[in-house]
Design a protein around this motif. Structure first.
Motif, PDB file in Angstrom:
ATOM      1  N   ILE A  98       0.850  -1.184   0.000  1.00 41.18           N
ATOM      2  CA  ILE A  98       0.000   0.000   0.000  1.00 41.18           C
ATOM      3  C   ILE A  98       0.888   1.237   0.000  1.00 41.18           C
ATOM      4  CG2 ILE A  98      -1.798   1.243   1.267  1.00 41.18           C
ATOM      5  CD1 ILE A  98      -2.160  -1.556   2.822  1.00 41.18           C
ATOM      6  N   ALA A  99       0.677   2.135  -0.944  1.00 42.17           N
ATOM      7  CA  ALA A  99       1.403   3.410  -0.981  1.00 42.17           C
ATOM      8  C   ALA A  99       0.437   4.511  -0.589  1.00 42.17           C
ATOM      9  CB  ALA A  99       1.972   3.662  -2.374  1.00 42.17           C
ATOM     10  N   ILE A 100       0.798   5.259   0.443  1.00 49.04           N
ATOM     11  CA  ILE A 100      -0.069   6.307   0.997  1.00 49.04           C
ATOM     12  C   ILE A 100       0.503   7.689   0.682  1.00 49.04           C
ATOM     13  CG2 ILE A 100      -0.858   7.362   3.160  1.00 49.04           C
ATOM     14  CD1 ILE A 100      -0.954   4.611   4.347  1.00 49.04           C
ATOM     15  N   VAL A 101      -0.376   8.621   0.348  1.00 42.69           N
ATOM     16  CA  VAL A 101       0.004  10.028   0.192  1.00 42.69           C
ATOM     17  C   VAL A 101      -1.029  10.895   0.899  1.00 42.69           C
ATOM     18  CG1 VAL A 101       1.337   9.778  -1.943  1.00 42.69           C
ATOM     19  CG2 VAL A 101      -1.115  10.177  -2.070  1.00 42.69           C
ATOM     20  N   ARG A 102      -0.607  12.055   1.348  1.00 44.52           N
ATOM     21  CA  ARG A 102      -1.478  12.951   2.096  1.00 44.52           C
ATOM     22  C   ARG A 102      -2.410  13.762   1.193  1.00 44.52           C
ATOM     23  NH1 ARG A 102       3.315  12.333   3.861  1.00 44.52           N
ATOM     24  NH2 ARG A 102       3.802  11.862   6.011  1.00 44.52           N
ATOM     25  N   LYS A 103      -1.910  14.089  -0.023  1.00 49.17           N
ATOM     26  CA  LYS A 103      -2.706  14.866  -0.975  1.00 49.17           C
ATOM     27  C   LYS A 103      -2.834  14.061  -2.265  1.00 49.17           C
ATOM     28  CE  LYS A 103      -0.009  18.424  -1.138  1.00 49.17           C
ATOM     29  NZ  LYS A 103       0.601  19.726  -1.417  1.00 49.17           N
ATOM     30  N   ILE A 139      -6.512  10.740   3.663  1.00 50.94           N
ATOM     31  CA  ILE A 139      -5.347  10.359   2.876  1.00 50.94           C
ATOM     32  C   ILE A 139      -5.788   9.630   1.604  1.00 50.94           C
ATOM     33  CG2 ILE A 139      -3.769  10.250   4.848  1.00 50.94           C
ATOM     34  CD1 ILE A 139      -4.125   7.200   4.822  1.00 50.94           C
ATOM     35  N   PHE A 140      -4.823   9.403   0.720  1.00 50.58           N
ATOM     36  CA  PHE A 140      -5.062   8.696  -0.531  1.00 50.58           C
ATOM     37  C   PHE A 140      -4.103   7.519  -0.592  1.00 50.58           C
ATOM     38  CE2 PHE A 140      -6.354  13.040  -1.026  1.00 50.58           C
ATOM     39  CZ  PHE A 140      -7.569  12.947  -1.710  1.00 50.58           C
ATOM     40  N   PHE A 141      -4.491   6.493  -1.347  1.00 54.16           N
ATOM     41  CA  PHE A 141      -3.607   5.335  -1.451  1.00 54.16           C
ATOM     42  C   PHE A 141      -3.756   4.619  -2.786  1.00 54.16           C
ATOM     43  CE2 PHE A 141      -7.539   3.559   0.226  1.00 54.16           C
ATOM     44  CZ  PHE A 141      -7.675   2.341  -0.438  1.00 54.16           C
ATOM     45  N   GLN A 142      -2.702   3.913  -3.135  1.00 57.93           N
ATOM     46  CA  GLN A 142      -2.696   2.946  -4.223  1.00 57.93           C
ATOM     47  C   GLN A 142      -2.342   1.633  -3.564  1.00 57.93           C
ATOM     48  OE1 GLN A 142       0.101   5.522  -6.567  1.00 57.93           O
ATOM     49  NE2 GLN A 142      -1.034   4.629  -8.297  1.00 57.93           N
ATOM     50  N   CYS A 143      -2.838   0.521  -4.116  1.00 57.38           N
ATOM     51  CA  CYS A 143      -2.522  -0.753  -3.491  1.00 57.38           C
ATOM     52  C   CYS A 143      -2.418  -1.871  -4.508  1.00 57.38           C
ATOM     53  CB  CYS A 143      -3.542  -1.102  -2.418  1.00 57.38           C
ATOM     54  SG  CYS A 143      -5.219  -1.311  -3.045  1.00 57.38           S
ATOM     55  N   SER A 144      -1.693  -2.878  -4.123  1.00 55.97           N
ATOM     56  CA  SER A 144      -1.568  -4.085  -4.923  1.00 55.97           C
ATOM     57  C   SER A 144      -1.623  -5.268  -3.970  1.00 55.97           C
ATOM     58  CB  SER A 144      -0.240  -4.067  -5.688  1.00 55.97           C
ATOM     59  OG  SER A 144      -0.159  -5.175  -6.541  1.00 55.97           O
ATOM     60  N   GLY A 145      -2.424  -6.262  -4.308  1.00 56.28           N
ATOM     61  CA  GLY A 145      -2.493  -7.464  -3.482  1.00 56.28           C
ATOM     62  C   GLY A 145      -3.618  -7.486  -2.474  1.00 56.28           C
ATOM     63  N   ALA A 146      -4.436  -6.430  -2.433  1.00 58.53           N
ATOM     64  CA  ALA A 146      -5.580  -6.381  -1.506  1.00 58.53           C
ATOM     65  C   ALA A 146      -6.660  -5.500  -2.122  1.00 58.53           C
ATOM     66  CB  ALA A 146      -5.174  -5.830  -0.149  1.00 58.53           C
ATOM     67  N   THR A 158      -4.862   1.041  12.122  1.00 58.30           N
ATOM     68  CA  THR A 158      -3.492   1.428  12.462  1.00 58.30           C
ATOM     69  C   THR A 158      -3.309   2.933  12.622  1.00 58.30           C
ATOM     70  OG1 THR A 158      -2.867   1.435  10.118  1.00 58.30           O
ATOM     71  CG2 THR A 158      -2.481  -0.605  11.359  1.00 58.30           C
ATOM     72  N   THR A 159      -4.365   3.701  12.384  1.00 58.86           N
ATOM     73  CA  THR A 159      -4.280   5.155  12.494  1.00 58.86           C
ATOM     74  C   THR A 159      -4.900   5.598  13.813  1.00 58.86           C
ATOM     75  OG1 THR A 159      -4.394   5.363  10.100  1.00 58.86           O
ATOM     76  CG2 THR A 159      -4.910   7.323  11.381  1.00 58.86           C
ATOM     77  N   LYS A 160      -4.109   6.272  14.646  1.00 56.92           N
ATOM     78  CA  LYS A 160      -4.583   6.676  15.977  1.00 56.92           C
ATOM     79  C   LYS A 160      -4.450   8.169  16.238  1.00 56.92           C
ATOM     80  CE  LYS A 160      -5.550   2.541  17.431  1.00 56.92           C
ATOM     81  NZ  LYS A 160      -6.882   2.077  17.302  1.00 56.92           N
ATOM     82  N   TRP A 161      -3.238   8.696  16.081  1.00 54.97           N
ATOM     83  CA  TRP A 161      -2.967  10.058  16.553  1.00 54.97           C
ATOM     84  C   TRP A 161      -2.708  11.070  15.443  1.00 54.97           C
ATOM     85  CZ3 TRP A 161      -0.735   5.736  18.990  1.00 54.97           C
ATOM     86  CH2 TRP A 161      -1.323   5.434  20.223  1.00 54.97           C
ATOM     87  N   SER A 162      -2.823  10.654  14.200  1.00 53.67           N
ATOM     88  CA  SER A 162      -2.649  11.578  13.084  1.00 53.67           C
ATOM     89  C   SER A 162      -3.432  11.017  11.900  1.00 53.67           C
ATOM     90  CB  SER A 162      -1.160  11.721  12.740  1.00 53.67           C
ATOM     91  OG  SER A 162      -0.673  10.569  12.076  1.00 53.67           O
ATOM     92  N   ASN A 163      -3.225  11.560  10.734  1.00 49.81           N
ATOM     93  CA  ASN A 163      -3.876  11.038   9.534  1.00 49.81           C
ATOM     94  C   ASN A 163      -3.166   9.807   8.988  1.00 49.81           C
ATOM     95  OD1 ASN A 163      -5.880  13.011   9.469  1.00 49.81           O
ATOM     96  ND2 ASN A 163      -4.583  14.421   8.327  1.00 49.81           N
ATOM     97  N   LEU A 164      -1.972   9.536   9.508  1.00 49.75           N
ATOM     98  CA  LEU A 164      -1.160   8.421   9.018  1.00 49.75           C
ATOM     99  C   LEU A 164      -1.226   7.231   9.957  1.00 49.75           C
ATOM    100  CD1 LEU A 164       2.106  10.363   8.087  1.00 49.75           C
ATOM    101  CD2 LEU A 164       0.284   9.624   6.542  1.00 49.75           C
ATOM    102  N   PRO A 165      -1.043   6.030   9.402  1.00 47.78           N
ATOM    103  CA  PRO A 165      -0.901   4.872  10.286  1.00 47.78           C
ATOM    104  C   PRO A 165       0.266   5.110  11.245  1.00 47.78           C
ATOM    105  CG  PRO A 165      -1.203   4.163   8.031  1.00 47.78           C
ATOM    106  CD  PRO A 165      -1.019   5.660   8.002  1.00 47.78           C
ATOM    107  N   GLU A 166       0.118   4.697  12.477  1.00 49.37           N
ATOM    108  CA  GLU A 166       1.124   4.965  13.506  1.00 49.37           C
ATOM    109  C   GLU A 166       2.508   4.456  13.119  1.00 49.37           C
ATOM    110  OE1 GLU A 166       2.643   6.536  17.098  1.00 49.37           O
ATOM    111  OE2 GLU A 166       0.999   7.033  15.741  1.00 49.37           O
TER     112      GLU A 166
END
Length: 186
Positions: A98-103, A139-146, A158-166
């Motif tokens: 999974i590739a994550i980006v904020r914008k 957030i935005f993401f691209q993924c392969s395999g799921a 997995t995301t608790k204290w920000s917009n990103l997984p911890e």
């Protein structure tokens, strides 16, 4: 999803753009409940094309290989435009990537920036090969395999204290702290 599933989140440290050299990659292994269980590192060439190979080697040589259920990357590129082959990464490691980006990425601007590379066509193909861009919360993401819903569930757990997984937030803090001497805001 079981609480014992684990994610390996990867971010790069600081580097000097448009200069030959390397950038550090830091990977944080954590359970879905955000308990950190390990840290890995490797380095990749600035603006090279070795990030996929180096991530595969890092994971396969580690004692954590069999524990990783999902790979989460801070974007599809590291160290400038060292672009990851997301489907190949997923296939070789046998786990979703999974590739994550904020914008939301502006693909036309990215293609323009890549035009200065002799192999720009290959780099653009790697970005397109990663698949469609999806939104999950802020957030935005691209993924392969799921599938998209599975990825959204993993990100939510997995995301608790920000917009990103911890684990990704921690990978960023560690990578920037090692490369700059102090951490920067994720």
């Amino acid at each position: 999803m079981k609480g014992l599933l684990r994610v390996l989140a990867i971010d790069d440290g600081s580097f000097k753009p448009r200069q030959k050299g390397k950038a550090i990659l830091i990977a944080v292994l954590s359970r879905l409940d955000n308990r950190v269980e390990g840290i890995l590192s490797t380095s990749v060439k600035v603006d090279g094309l070795d990030s996929t190979k180096k991530i595969i080697e890092m994971v396969k040589k580690s004692k954590f290989e069999q524990q990783v259920n999902f790979l989460i990357l801070d974007g599809i590129n590291f160290a400038g435009f060292n672009i990851v082959d997301l489907p190949l990464l997923s296939k070789k490691l046998g786990i979703p990537a999974i590739a994550i980006v904020r914008k939301r990425p502006e693909l036309e601007k990215i293609k323009l920036a890549l035009s200065c590379f002799k192999d720009c066509g290959k780099r653009i193909a790697l970005i397109e090969k990663a698949g469609p861009i999806h939104k999950a919360g802020n957030i935005f993401f691209q993924c392969s395999g799921a599938d998209r819903q599975t990825v959204k569930t993993v990100l939510a757990k997995t995301t608790k204290w920000s917009n990103l997984p911890e684990a990704l937030r921690l990978a960023h803090l560690i990578a920037s702290g090692v490369s700059r001497g102090e951490s920067t805001r994720p």
